[in-house]
Design a protein around this motif. Structure first.
Motif, PDB file in Angstrom:
ATOM      1  N   MET A  56       0.733  -1.062  -0.033  1.00 43.69           N
ATOM      2  CA  MET A  56      -0.052   0.193  -0.139  1.00 43.69           C
ATOM      3  C   MET A  56       0.894   1.166   0.091  1.00 43.69           C
ATOM      4  SD  MET A  56      -2.854   1.245   2.632  1.00 43.69           S
ATOM      5  CE  MET A  56      -3.619  -0.342   2.541  1.00 43.69           C
ATOM      6  N   ASN A  57       0.616   2.224  -0.836  1.00 41.35           N
ATOM      7  CA  ASN A  57       1.360   3.452  -0.716  1.00 41.35           C
ATOM      8  C   ASN A  57       0.816   4.235   0.242  1.00 41.35           C
ATOM      9  OD1 ASN A  57       2.261   6.310  -1.261  1.00 41.35           O
ATOM     10  ND2 ASN A  57       2.191   5.747  -3.647  1.00 41.35           N
ATOM     11  N   TYR A  58       1.358   4.096   1.650  1.00 38.69           N
ATOM     12  CA  TYR A  58       0.763   5.218   2.725  1.00 38.69           C
ATOM     13  C   TYR A  58       0.612   6.332   2.747  1.00 38.69           C
ATOM     14  CZ  TYR A  58       0.549   0.406   4.937  1.00 38.69           C
ATOM     15  OH  TYR A  58       0.252  -0.840   5.180  1.00 38.69           O
ATOM     16  N   GLU A  59       1.807   6.966   1.890  1.00 34.72           N
ATOM     17  CA  GLU A  59       1.714   8.397   1.879  1.00 34.72           C
ATOM     18  C   GLU A  59       0.813   8.829   1.095  1.00 34.72           C
ATOM     19  OE1 GLU A  59       5.023  11.686   0.450  1.00 34.72           O
ATOM     20  OE2 GLU A  59       5.837   9.525   0.369  1.00 34.72           O
ATOM     21  N   LEU A  60       0.526   8.266  -0.071  1.00 36.91           N
ATOM     22  CA  LEU A  60      -0.441   8.899  -0.992  1.00 36.91           C
ATOM     23  C   LEU A  60      -1.857   8.499  -0.363  1.00 36.91           C
ATOM     24  CD1 LEU A  60      -1.392  10.217  -3.753  1.00 36.91           C
ATOM     25  CD2 LEU A  60      -1.248   7.783  -4.658  1.00 36.91           C
ATOM     26  N   ARG A  61      -2.083   7.301   0.347  1.00 36.98           N
ATOM     27  CA  ARG A  61      -3.426   7.111   0.942  1.00 36.98           C
ATOM     28  C   ARG A  61      -3.476   8.195   1.977  1.00 36.98           C
ATOM     29  NH1 ARG A  61      -4.681   3.204   4.938  1.00 36.98           N
ATOM     30  NH2 ARG A  61      -3.097   3.785   6.089  1.00 36.98           N
ATOM     31  N   ASN A  62      -2.616   8.462   2.752  1.00 38.72           N
ATOM     32  CA  ASN A  62      -2.898   9.605   3.793  1.00 38.72           C
ATOM     33  C   ASN A  62      -3.194  10.838   3.302  1.00 38.72           C
ATOM     34  OD1 ASN A  62      -2.220   7.424   5.847  1.00 38.72           O
ATOM     35  ND2 ASN A  62       0.016   8.088   6.013  1.00 38.72           N
ATOM     36  N   LEU A  63      -2.530  11.183   2.137  1.00 38.48           N
ATOM     37  CA  LEU A  63      -2.940  12.480   1.418  1.00 38.48           C
ATOM     38  C   LEU A  63      -4.334  12.574   1.130  1.00 38.48           C
ATOM     39  CD1 LEU A  63      -1.806  15.202   0.331  1.00 38.48           C
ATOM     40  CD2 LEU A  63      -1.584  13.836  -1.844  1.00 38.48           C
ATOM     41  N   TYR A  64      -5.098  11.478   0.378  1.00 44.46           N
ATOM     42  CA  TYR A  64      -6.245  11.421   0.407  1.00 44.46           C
ATOM     43  C   TYR A  64      -7.115  11.476   1.366  1.00 44.46           C
ATOM     44  CZ  TYR A  64      -6.058  10.348  -4.866  1.00 44.46           C
ATOM     45  OH  TYR A  64      -5.768  10.430  -5.998  1.00 44.46           O
ATOM     46  N   GLN A  65      -6.946  10.898   2.602  1.00 43.68           N
ATOM     47  CA  GLN A  65      -7.418  10.687   3.835  1.00 43.68           C
ATOM     48  C   GLN A  65      -7.583  12.318   4.367  1.00 43.68           C
ATOM     49  OE1 GLN A  65      -6.273   7.732   6.318  1.00 43.68           O
ATOM     50  NE2 GLN A  65      -7.755   8.140   8.004  1.00 43.68           N
ATOM     51  N   ASP A  66      -6.379  12.946   4.257  1.00 39.96           N
ATOM     52  CA  ASP A  66      -6.506  14.202   4.910  1.00 39.96           C
ATOM     53  C   ASP A  66      -7.424  15.042   3.962  1.00 39.96           C
ATOM     54  OD1 ASP A  66      -4.559  13.723   6.551  1.00 39.96           O
ATOM     55  OD2 ASP A  66      -2.935  14.530   5.539  1.00 39.96           O
ATOM     56  N   LEU A  67      -7.734  14.754   2.669  1.00 46.11           N
ATOM     57  CA  LEU A  67      -8.608  15.574   1.782  1.00 46.11           C
ATOM     58  C   LEU A  67      -9.951  15.297   2.084  1.00 46.11           C
ATOM     59  CD1 LEU A  67      -6.989  15.417  -2.053  1.00 46.11           C
ATOM     60  CD2 LEU A  67      -7.102  17.409  -0.603  1.00 46.11           C
ATOM     61  N   ILE A  68     -10.148  13.956   2.455  1.00 45.33           N
ATOM     62  CA  ILE A  68     -11.516  13.743   2.932  1.00 45.33           C
ATOM     63  C   ILE A  68     -11.819  14.375   4.258  1.00 45.33           C
ATOM     64  CG2 ILE A  68     -12.840  11.883   3.691  1.00 45.33           C
ATOM     65  CD1 ILE A  68     -11.293   9.778   1.651  1.00 45.33           C
ATOM     66  N   ASP A  69     -10.900  14.132   5.019  1.00 39.10           N
ATOM     67  CA  ASP A  69     -11.115  14.829   6.475  1.00 39.10           C
ATOM     68  C   ASP A  69     -11.298  16.617   6.272  1.00 39.10           C
ATOM     69  OD1 ASP A  69     -10.818  12.591   7.662  1.00 39.10           O
ATOM     70  OD2 ASP A  69      -8.510  12.718   8.285  1.00 39.10           O
ATOM     71  N   GLU A  70     -10.810  17.122   5.314  1.00 39.97           N
ATOM     72  CA  GLU A  70     -11.180  18.489   5.075  1.00 39.97           C
ATOM     73  C   GLU A  70     -12.325  18.861   4.680  1.00 39.97           C
ATOM     74  OE1 GLU A  70      -8.283  20.151   2.094  1.00 39.97           O
ATOM     75  OE2 GLU A  70      -6.475  19.691   3.228  1.00 39.97           O
ATOM     76  N   GLN A  71     -12.944  17.741   3.905  1.00 41.01           N
ATOM     77  CA  GLN A  71     -14.219  18.041   3.318  1.00 41.01           C
ATOM     78  C   GLN A  71     -15.315  18.023   4.468  1.00 41.01           C
ATOM     79  OE1 GLN A  71     -15.913  18.431   0.236  1.00 41.01           O
ATOM     80  NE2 GLN A  71     -13.931  18.536  -0.684  1.00 41.01           N
ATOM     81  N   GLN A  72     -14.990  17.195   5.824  1.00 37.81           N
ATOM     82  CA  GLN A  72     -15.459  17.077   6.769  1.00 37.81           C
ATOM     83  C   GLN A  72     -15.763  18.491   7.586  1.00 37.81           C
ATOM     84  OE1 GLN A  72     -13.875  13.204   8.334  1.00 37.81           O
ATOM     85  NE2 GLN A  72     -15.816  13.396   9.512  1.00 37.81           N
ATOM     86  N   GLY A  73     -14.972  19.291   7.353  1.00 43.40           N
ATOM     87  CA  GLY A  73     -14.848  20.428   7.977  1.00 43.40           C
ATOM     88  C   GLY A  73     -15.961  21.492   7.503  1.00 43.40           C
ATOM     89  N   PHE A  74     -16.489  21.186   6.186  1.00 42.94           N
ATOM     90  CA  PHE A  74     -17.522  22.043   5.701  1.00 42.94           C
ATOM     91  C   PHE A  74     -18.794  21.892   6.356  1.00 42.94           C
ATOM     92  CE2 PHE A  74     -14.576  21.482   1.692  1.00 42.94           C
ATOM     93  CZ  PHE A  74     -13.742  22.633   1.928  1.00 42.94           C
ATOM     94  N   GLN A  75     -19.707  22.902   6.304  1.00 43.51           N
ATOM     95  CA  GLN A  75     -21.015  22.745   7.000  1.00 43.51           C
ATOM     96  C   GLN A  75     -21.638  21.624   6.131  1.00 43.51           C
ATOM     97  OE1 GLN A  75     -22.367  26.770   7.213  1.00 43.51           O
ATOM     98  NE2 GLN A  75     -22.217  26.759   9.511  1.00 43.51           N
ATOM     99  N   LYS A  76     -21.705  21.742   4.835  1.00 46.80           N
ATOM    100  CA  LYS A  76     -22.569  20.608   4.051  1.00 46.80           C
ATOM    101  C   LYS A  76     -21.712  20.262   3.263  1.00 46.80           C
ATOM    102  CE  LYS A  76     -27.116  20.273   2.061  1.00 46.80           C
ATOM    103  NZ  LYS A  76     -28.344  20.898   1.560  1.00 46.80           N
TER     104      LYS A  76
END
Length: 221
Positions: free
Chosen positions: A1-21
């Motif tokens: 598994m490419n952990y560095e890339l996986r973690n980058l995408y995971q951070d992008l998903i977490d950023e989306q959670q910060g939006f109100q909707k």
């Protein structure tokens, strides 16, 4: 598994959670990016598909998250995040034996204190739901002692634990005996008072202590 890339995408998903909707178009675009990225590998792609849907199921097409997390675990058995989220997913659907197996694989040292406590609570909750009361007792007492000592910033609401205790309090009390049960109530009262949980979990707490002759401080508003 490419952990560095996986973690980058995971951070992008977490950023989306910060939006109100969540914007369904943005989430769909992110899913398409994940599916199309050849560097992710099958394990990373499966985890991210499950992770994205776990957090944005209300704006996504139905997805078998458990199957995605199972694929990730099968391909990367030691991956921390895949095991953890397979545990979350199976716990949410009442598959407590599977959830317990996954949570017990987790290296708690990789987590902040609040998350360590939450995972330990989920493990105890699994034991309660599986009616493994001796195991639950041995883990619950030190957990409550720790929970009574930590600051609010290091403590998340013990929703799953209190629901499990409310559901199984009669059987659990019988299994561990009255002296141990009274000690549990004393420790739980300290946690409730420390983190001001009465108003949030009034229904659960009323079930847990309904037969206690004199409720200790912390169980009343």
């Amino acid at each position: 598994m490419n952990y560095e890339l996986r973690n980058l995408y995971q951070d992008l998903i977490d950023e989306q959670q910060g939006f109100q909707k969540a914007d369904s178009a943005d989430i769909q675009y992110l899913l398409e990016e994940i599916d199309a990225d050849p560097q992710l590998g099958q394990a990373g792609r499966a985890f991210l598909r499950g992770y994205l849907n776990y957090h944005f199921r209300e704006v996504m097409q139905p997805l078998d998250r458990e199957a995605e997390f199972r694929t990730a675990v099968a391909l990367a058995p030691d991956d921390h995040q895949s095991n953890l989220h397979l545990g979350y997913e199976t716990f949410d659907f009442g598959k407590y034996a599977m959830a317990l197996t996954q949570f017990q694989k987790i290296n708690l040292e990789l987590h902040f204190l609040w998350s360590q406590i939450k995972i330990r609570e989920l493990i105890v909750s699994c034991h309660l739901h599986l009616q493994q009361f001796e195991a639950a007792e041995s883990l619950l007492f030190p957990l409550l002692q720790l929970s009574a000592e930590v600051k609010d910033d290091d403590y998340a609401y013990p929703t799953e634990l209190l629901r499990a205790l409310a559901q199984w309090h009669v059987e659990f009390r019988t299994a561990i005996g009255e002296p141990a049960w009274q000690r549990l109530i004393e420790l739980l009262s300290l946690v409730i008072k420390k983190h001001d949980l009465n108003s949030v979990f009034q229904d659960e707490l009323s079930q847990i202590i309904q037969d206690v002759p004199t409720a200790p401080p912390g169980f009343s508003d």
